[in-house]
Every structure is written in structure tokens, then in C-alpha cells.
Design an enzyme around this catalytic site. Sequence first.
Site, PDB file in Angstrom:
ATOM      1  CG  ASP A   1      -2.028   0.987   1.167  1.00  0.00           C
ATOM      2  OD1 ASP A   1      -1.744   2.207   1.165  1.00  0.00           O
ATOM      3  OD2 ASP A   1      -3.190   0.560   1.102  1.00  0.00           O
ATOM      4  CB  ILE A   2       1.061   4.288  -2.134  1.00  0.00           C
ATOM      5  CG1 ILE A   2      -0.394   4.730  -2.217  1.00  0.00           C
ATOM      6  CG2 ILE A   2       1.467   3.512  -3.365  1.00  0.00           C
ATOM      7  CD1 ILE A   2      -0.667   5.764  -3.294  1.00  0.00           C
TER       8      ILE A   2
ATOM      9  CG  ASN B   1     -12.993  -1.051   3.098  1.00  0.00           C
ATOM     10  OD1 ASN B   1     -13.264  -1.523   4.189  1.00  0.00           O
ATOM     11  ND2 ASN B   1     -11.898  -0.343   2.882  1.00  0.00           N
TER      12      ASN B   1
ATOM     13  N   GLY C   1     -16.919   1.981   2.636  1.00  0.00           N
ATOM     14  CA  GLY C   1     -15.631   2.648   2.533  1.00  0.00           C
ATOM     15  C   GLY C   1     -14.809   2.274   1.308  1.00  0.00           C
ATOM     16  CD  GLN C   2     -15.443  -1.417  -3.630  1.00  0.00           C
ATOM     17  OE1 GLN C   2     -16.601  -1.686  -3.375  1.00  0.00           O
ATOM     18  NE2 GLN C   2     -14.752  -2.042  -4.566  1.00  0.00           N
TER      19      GLN C   2
ATOM     20  CG  HIS D   1      -8.980  -3.387  -2.898  1.00  0.00           C
ATOM     21  ND1 HIS D   1     -10.064  -2.748  -3.483  1.00  0.00           N
ATOM     22  CD2 HIS D   1      -8.642  -2.625  -1.830  1.00  0.00           C
ATOM     23  CE1 HIS D   1     -10.344  -1.644  -2.812  1.00  0.00           C
ATOM     24  NE2 HIS D   1      -9.499  -1.550  -1.793  1.00  0.00           N
TER      25      HIS D   1
ATOM     26  CG  HIS E   1      -6.640  -2.747   2.430  1.00  0.00           C
ATOM     27  ND1 HIS E   1      -5.759  -1.742   2.122  1.00  0.00           N
ATOM     28  CD2 HIS E   1      -7.810  -2.437   1.818  1.00  0.00           C
ATOM     29  CE1 HIS E   1      -6.372  -0.851   1.360  1.00  0.00           C
ATOM     30  NE2 HIS E   1      -7.619  -1.245   1.159  1.00  0.00           N
TER      31      HIS E   1
END
Length: 114
Positions: free
Chosen positions: A30-31, A87, A93-94, A100, A102
Amino acid sequence: MEDCIFCKIIKGEIPSKKIYEDDNVYAFYDINPGAPVHFLVIPKEHIESVNSLNEDNAEIVSHIFKTINKLVSELGIDKNGYRIVNNTGKDGGQTVHHMHFHVLGGRSLAWPPG
């Protein structure tokens, strides 16, 4: 999907710090990490969300979780624990409409999050 950021990452059009790839999934860090170890696992096929799963594509979730199992062991977060977050939809919260997962670990995570 031409405008999907994750589809562009899979194609190499947007750089990512890849940690795993096979014919069906792509995993990358994750960035904006929320934990010392924070990566995402996504299907290469564009599936908008969990709500878009059906008999033709649902087995990808099993493959994603097998991949997560492999990666958490390789990254050493399997022993103390980790969190898997998905999400779905606006209220869930998507923000990227490509399914995907996390994976967060490397320290104790409070519940509920936030």
C-alpha cells in the site's frame, strides 16, 4: 476497465511495489500504509466488489486467501497476527471499485479500527 487504477497497476501503467504475481492475482504494498506491513491482494480480472462475485468468478476469493496465507508467512506476520480488510460499496468505505483485500500486520491493531 480503462480508468481503474488497479487495472493500470496490473498492466504496469502505474508503478507499484509488487510482492507477488501469478496468472490470477497481483499483490503489492500500500502506498499509504496503516501498519508496518500493509499490502493489497487483488484479482487480475476486474471484479468491482464482493457484490460482483458469481459462480463464474467466486473461486478467485479462495485463491486470494491462499496467496495471503503464503505472503503473511513469508513476511513473518503470521505468528503474531494480522488483519484482512475488504471494503464493499460507498457505505463500506470502498474507494477503488476493483475488489481488493488489505492485509495489515507488524504491530497490535486496535478494534474497532480508526
